[in-house]
Enzyme design. Structure first.
Site, short mmCIF file in Angstrom:
data_model
loop_
_atom_site.label_atom_id
_atom_site.label_comp_id
_atom_site.label_asym_id
_atom_site.label_seq_id
_atom_site.Cartn_x
_atom_site.Cartn_y
_atom_site.Cartn_z
N SER A 149 47.13 85.79 42.00
CA SER A 149 47.74 84.94 42.97
C SER A 149 49.30 85.61 43.31
O SER A 149 49.51 85.74 44.39
CB SER A 149 48.25 83.77 42.36
OG SER A 149 47.13 82.73 42.11
N HIS B 232 53.15 76.33 41.14
CA HIS B 232 52.58 77.59 41.31
C HIS B 232 53.06 78.14 42.84
O HIS B 232 53.28 79.21 43.22
CB HIS B 232 50.98 77.22 41.55
CG HIS B 232 50.08 78.49 42.06
ND1 HIS B 232 49.52 78.86 43.20
CD2 HIS B 232 49.73 79.47 40.86
CE1 HIS B 232 48.83 79.80 43.20
NE2 HIS B 232 48.71 80.12 41.60
N ASN C 294 40.87 85.29 39.14
CA ASN C 294 41.12 85.70 37.71
C ASN C 294 39.88 85.43 36.83
O ASN C 294 39.28 84.35 37.15
CB ASN C 294 42.36 84.83 37.17
CG ASN C 294 43.44 85.09 38.13
OD1 ASN C 294 43.98 85.98 38.68
ND2 ASN C 294 44.42 83.80 38.27
N ASP D 156 49.36 76.51 49.36
CA ASP D 156 49.37 76.30 47.86
C ASP D 156 49.82 74.82 47.58
O ASP D 156 49.42 74.05 48.14
CB ASP D 156 50.70 77.26 47.61
CG ASP D 156 50.15 78.26 46.20
OD1 ASP D 156 49.86 77.43 45.10
OD2 ASP D 156 50.04 79.35 46.30
#
Length: 292
Positions: A219, A62, A152, A28
């Site tokens: 996520s 994130h 998404n 990430d």
């Protein structure tokens, strides 16, 4: 547990497993290891963006939120596997992107070589990658469970499940919200025939630098399934990765059309069932249809 974990039966699940002793790699933007809910749960990792960190710094936020869904503590605990350990591998830059899928591939191989038992990939895109495909094969050959977000929807013209989620053998997770205890598809989730499981997409998570933030996206759905994989691996440390994947799939709460469907895959992840139901062993990962 935090109220948002109630539809997943976290309290009941924790009677069987809390993820203790399982190393979950989070590929990430890095993870803020100083956040009170993550302190002591994040081991030194690696930085494949520019080598400036050991993975325990998050310039975007994130990765910190993703990691908190997996192993976040707090009172009540915000993570679904609060005793798991996070191995942070920074592969997303300051824009929360990877310029080249080979960066992700390198990070994945490193994570496998450094003991990850579960890998969470809350990232992806439109194009396949030969380098990443090879790294995923390497992970699966080394008994690692790989979870990735379905993606998404950012425009109406692209509807397919992202890569690497659609790579055979990877647990592709779409998003849901819960209405009166029943899952319903999160409208911005990409979905398709490669969808394997569904999990909540609208969550509260740890914010880099401290505190919390409201987030939405597959996520976070992916992170929750990675947490369930960690719960299973902690409960049955000798269970092969293929059986862990099969257990996730076999115990899912069927939603939508009977059986596998594009919106929910095999169903919404069910941590309690995954930790308690009898499931026969399988010779290989049932999702891996590739000849290897």
């Amino acid at each position: 547990p935090h109220a948002q974990l109630a539809p997943l039966g976290a309290e009941q699940a924790w009677q069987h497993s809390t993820g203790d002793g399982v190393l979950v790699a989070v590929l990430d933007s890095g993870v803020d290891a100083e956040h009170p809910d993550l302190a002591g749960r994040v081991v030194p990792g690696q930085d494949y963006v520019d080598g400036s960190t050991d993975g325990r710094v998050d310039l975007v936020g994130h990765g910190t939120t993703v990691a908190s869904q997996i192993a976040g503590g707090g009172d009540p605990a915000i993570g679904l596997a609060p005793d798991a350990t996070i191995l942070p591998v920074r592969v997303l830059d300051e824009q929360n992107r990877y310029r080249n899928a080979a960066t992700v591939a390198d990070g994945l191989v490193w994570a496998v070589d450094h003991g990850a038992e579960v890998v969470n990939l809350s990232l992806g895109g439109i194009r396949d990658s030969a380098a990443l495909s090879e790294a995923l094969a390497y992970a699966m050959a080394h008994d690692v469970v790989v979870i990735a977000c379905a993606g998404n929807r950012t425009s109406e013209d692209y509807q397919e499940v992202w890569y690497p989620a659609r790579e055979p053998g990877v647990v592709a997770v779409a998003g849901v919200t819960y209405v009166d205890g029943e899952p319903t598809g999160w409208p911005s989730s990409l979905t398709g025939p490669e969808t394997v499981l569904a999990a909540p997409a609208v969550m509260t998570g740890a914010k880099a630098g401290g505190g919390y933030r409201e987030v939405q996206g597959t996520s976070f759905s992916s992170a929750l399934v990675a947490a369930v994989a960690a719960l299973i691996r902690a409960r049955w440390p000798e269970m092969p990765a293929g059986d862990v994947v099969n257990r996730l799939v076999a115990t899912a709460h069927d939603a939508g059309a009977p059986g596998r469907d594009p919106v929910y895959g095999f169903g919404a992840v069910d941590p309690v069932a995954a930790l308690t139901e009898p499931v026969a062993g399988v010779p290989t990962n049932p999702l891996d249809t590739k000849t290897r």
